[in-house]
Design a protein around this motif. Sequence first.
Motif, PDB file in Angstrom:
ATOM      1  N   VAL A  71      -2.195 120.738 100.444  1.00  0.00           N
ATOM      2  CA  VAL A  71      -2.254 119.594 101.364  1.00  0.00           C
ATOM      3  C   VAL A  71      -0.854 119.157 101.773  1.00  0.00           C
ATOM      4  O   VAL A  71      -0.603 118.844 102.940  1.00  0.00           O
ATOM      5  CB  VAL A  71      -3.019 118.420 100.716  1.00  0.00           C
ATOM      6  CG1 VAL A  71      -2.961 117.178 101.600  1.00  0.00           C
ATOM      7  CG2 VAL A  71      -4.474 118.815 100.458  1.00  0.00           C
ATOM      8  N   CYS A  95      -8.095 118.274 104.789  1.00  0.00           N
ATOM      9  CA  CYS A  95      -7.204 117.137 104.577  1.00  0.00           C
ATOM     10  C   CYS A  95      -5.761 117.469 104.963  1.00  0.00           C
ATOM     11  O   CYS A  95      -5.233 118.522 104.631  1.00  0.00           O
ATOM     12  CB  CYS A  95      -7.249 116.714 103.106  1.00  0.00           C
ATOM     13  SG  CYS A  95      -6.184 115.309 102.736  1.00  0.00           S
ATOM     14  N   THR A  96      -5.153 116.544 105.688  1.00  0.00           N
ATOM     15  CA  THR A  96      -3.724 116.620 105.992  1.00  0.00           C
ATOM     16  C   THR A  96      -3.226 115.213 106.270  1.00  0.00           C
ATOM     17  O   THR A  96      -3.954 114.381 106.812  1.00  0.00           O
ATOM     18  CB  THR A  96      -3.439 117.523 107.203  1.00  0.00           C
ATOM     19  OG1 THR A  96      -2.043 117.460 107.509  1.00  0.00           O
ATOM     20  CG2 THR A  96      -4.235 117.096 108.419  1.00  0.00           C
ATOM     21  N   CYS A 114      -3.006 110.728  95.820  1.00  0.00           N
ATOM     22  CA  CYS A 114      -4.420 111.130  95.843  1.00  0.00           C
ATOM     23  C   CYS A 114      -4.738 112.066  94.683  1.00  0.00           C
ATOM     24  O   CYS A 114      -5.783 111.937  94.038  1.00  0.00           O
ATOM     25  CB  CYS A 114      -4.752 111.803  97.164  1.00  0.00           C
ATOM     26  SG  CYS A 114      -4.817 110.685  98.585  1.00  0.00           S
ATOM     27  N   GLN A 259      -8.408 109.448 105.037  1.00  0.00           N
ATOM     28  CA  GLN A 259      -7.594 110.506 104.444  1.00  0.00           C
ATOM     29  C   GLN A 259      -7.985 110.733 102.987  1.00  0.00           C
ATOM     30  O   GLN A 259      -8.063 111.877 102.513  1.00  0.00           O
ATOM     31  CB  GLN A 259      -6.104 110.143 104.540  1.00  0.00           C
ATOM     32  CG  GLN A 259      -5.595 109.925 105.951  1.00  0.00           C
ATOM     33  CD  GLN A 259      -5.457 111.229 106.724  1.00  0.00           C
ATOM     34  OE1 GLN A 259      -5.660 112.303 106.176  1.00  0.00           O
ATOM     35  NE2 GLN A 259      -5.129 111.137 107.993  1.00  0.00           N
ATOM     36  N   TRP A 260      -8.231 109.651 102.259  1.00  0.00           N
ATOM     37  CA  TRP A 260      -8.631 109.761 100.859  1.00  0.00           C
ATOM     38  C   TRP A 260      -9.987 110.452 100.722  1.00  0.00           C
ATOM     39  O   TRP A 260     -10.180 111.324  99.878  1.00  0.00           O
ATOM     40  CB  TRP A 260      -8.678 108.376 100.238  1.00  0.00           C
ATOM     41  CG  TRP A 260      -9.393 108.271  98.921  1.00  0.00           C
ATOM     42  CD1 TRP A 260     -10.422 107.440  98.605  1.00  0.00           C
ATOM     43  CD2 TRP A 260      -9.106 109.014  97.714  1.00  0.00           C
ATOM     44  NE1 TRP A 260     -10.817 107.616  97.302  1.00  0.00           N
ATOM     45  CE2 TRP A 260     -10.023 108.576  96.734  1.00  0.00           C
ATOM     46  CE3 TRP A 260      -8.195 110.009  97.392  1.00  0.00           C
ATOM     47  CZ2 TRP A 260     -10.038 109.092  95.439  1.00  0.00           C
ATOM     48  CZ3 TRP A 260      -8.209 110.529  96.095  1.00  0.00           C
ATOM     49  CH2 TRP A 260      -9.120 110.068  95.144  1.00  0.00           C
ATOM     50  N   ALA A 262     -11.276 112.542 102.873  1.00  0.00           N
ATOM     51  CA  ALA A 262     -11.083 113.949 103.227  1.00  0.00           C
ATOM     52  C   ALA A 262     -10.472 114.722 102.061  1.00  0.00           C
ATOM     53  O   ALA A 262     -10.827 115.886 101.817  1.00  0.00           O
ATOM     54  CB  ALA A 262     -10.184 114.062 104.461  1.00  0.00           C
ATOM     55  N   PHE A 263      -9.576 114.077 101.315  1.00  0.00           N
ATOM     56  CA  PHE A 263      -8.894 114.729 100.198  1.00  0.00           C
ATOM     57  C   PHE A 263      -9.889 115.170  99.130  1.00  0.00           C
ATOM     58  O   PHE A 263      -9.940 116.355  98.763  1.00  0.00           O
ATOM     59  CB  PHE A 263      -7.857 113.777  99.596  1.00  0.00           C
ATOM     60  CG  PHE A 263      -6.983 114.393  98.537  1.00  0.00           C
ATOM     61  CD1 PHE A 263      -5.787 114.999  98.886  1.00  0.00           C
ATOM     62  CD2 PHE A 263      -7.351 114.364  97.199  1.00  0.00           C
ATOM     63  CE1 PHE A 263      -4.961 115.568  97.915  1.00  0.00           C
ATOM     64  CE2 PHE A 263      -6.549 114.941  96.218  1.00  0.00           C
ATOM     65  CZ  PHE A 263      -5.357 115.543  96.586  1.00  0.00           C
ATOM     66  N   GLU A 266     -12.812 117.716 100.577  1.00  0.00           N
ATOM     67  CA  GLU A 266     -12.423 119.119 100.739  1.00  0.00           C
ATOM     68  C   GLU A 266     -12.239 119.794  99.385  1.00  0.00           C
ATOM     69  O   GLU A 266     -12.607 120.959  99.203  1.00  0.00           O
ATOM     70  CB  GLU A 266     -11.135 119.248 101.559  1.00  0.00           C
ATOM     71  CG  GLU A 266     -10.803 120.712 101.844  1.00  0.00           C
ATOM     72  CD  GLU A 266      -9.416 120.928 102.429  1.00  0.00           C
ATOM     73  OE1 GLU A 266      -9.137 122.067 102.854  1.00  0.00           O
ATOM     74  OE2 GLU A 266      -8.604 119.981 102.449  1.00  0.00           O
TER      75      GLU A 266
END
Length: 355
Positions: A71, A95-96, A114, A259-260, A262-263, A266
Amino acid sequence: LNMQNVPEEHAMVNPTPNNDEFYARALASLNQQMALASTAAAVDIESYAKSLVEDDHPKIDSAVKSYLSLVAARSAVASDVDVISDFTPISSVQCTFATWAKTPRDANRCALMCARTLLSTINSTSIPPPESTAEGPSTTSAKHTTSDETTSSADDEEKLKMELLQKNATQILWNRLVHSIASSNGDKAKQTKPSKVLGRDSLQVAYPYIQERLRRGILLNDNGGAVSATVSQNNNPLQSLSNELLPPVTPPKGIDIDQWEAFHTEFGFLLDRACGGSNNEKEPTAPSGTSKVEQHDDSALLWSSDKGSAELRQRRETRAQRAAEALGSVESVKAVLTDAVLGSVAGDDGDNSSS
């Protein structure tokens, strides 16, 4: 099988990293469960419990760190590098922090925060006993069956029993490790974290409960501190478990909620894919102009036994081949242009001579 039924004298109290002591205590806690199974099954489960520690590599801790690097690399650069897939990702979520963080250093910091929260949640999540969920034992319908169907049904039933025994063996080992952390009073010498000892097979059993805690933490953040355990429209039985069994985990401070989500989503997708889950049934479709060799799998960077070395080597070879083909195309264009220019000059010289 229910870990609550394990006698206190068989409990693994403060296991240490010493493998022999760990195996002895872990297998002692399984003795009562083994008595419920056949002798052959008991031997299989005993072997399985030991293999969860000895043979399941890489460990969870290593995979999370590899995912952090993946990431962070995505977020730090805009061009293709060895860790970035060459086409649209297989997962619907990738996630990015590249578009959200102001600098690469900010992106690295976000990914690190994260990863720490995810690891902390993994090491503090207990797997509830089976009767805590709405999932009941599977039943077969009463109907006339042929001898072949009866044999197949018996085989399927035996397979389901073994899977259940393996799942409960995982539950017992996992929970003993989690409880060792809680009872160590901060003494790291008495702690053996699940992420340090266990690998992807164990995490696949525990991760749905981990994700449910993270989901509740997001709801807690959105609802201003109010979250209740209820069954949602998708009828996920884990959502009916109490907050005492699965307490909410709030998102890392300063991290965008999307974002969290997605982290950790994924990460779960890549875990499922590496374990041969339903995600593997969806064969990725490469865009026009790409070949099969260009289809890469990020889960290999996390969970392969070589820690992604073969996957990275394949990606480098693919890019080198594409670069060579592109260079060859440029050289071909140059040759065509050169021939055209020389032909034009020769034509002009011929016209001049005639005149």
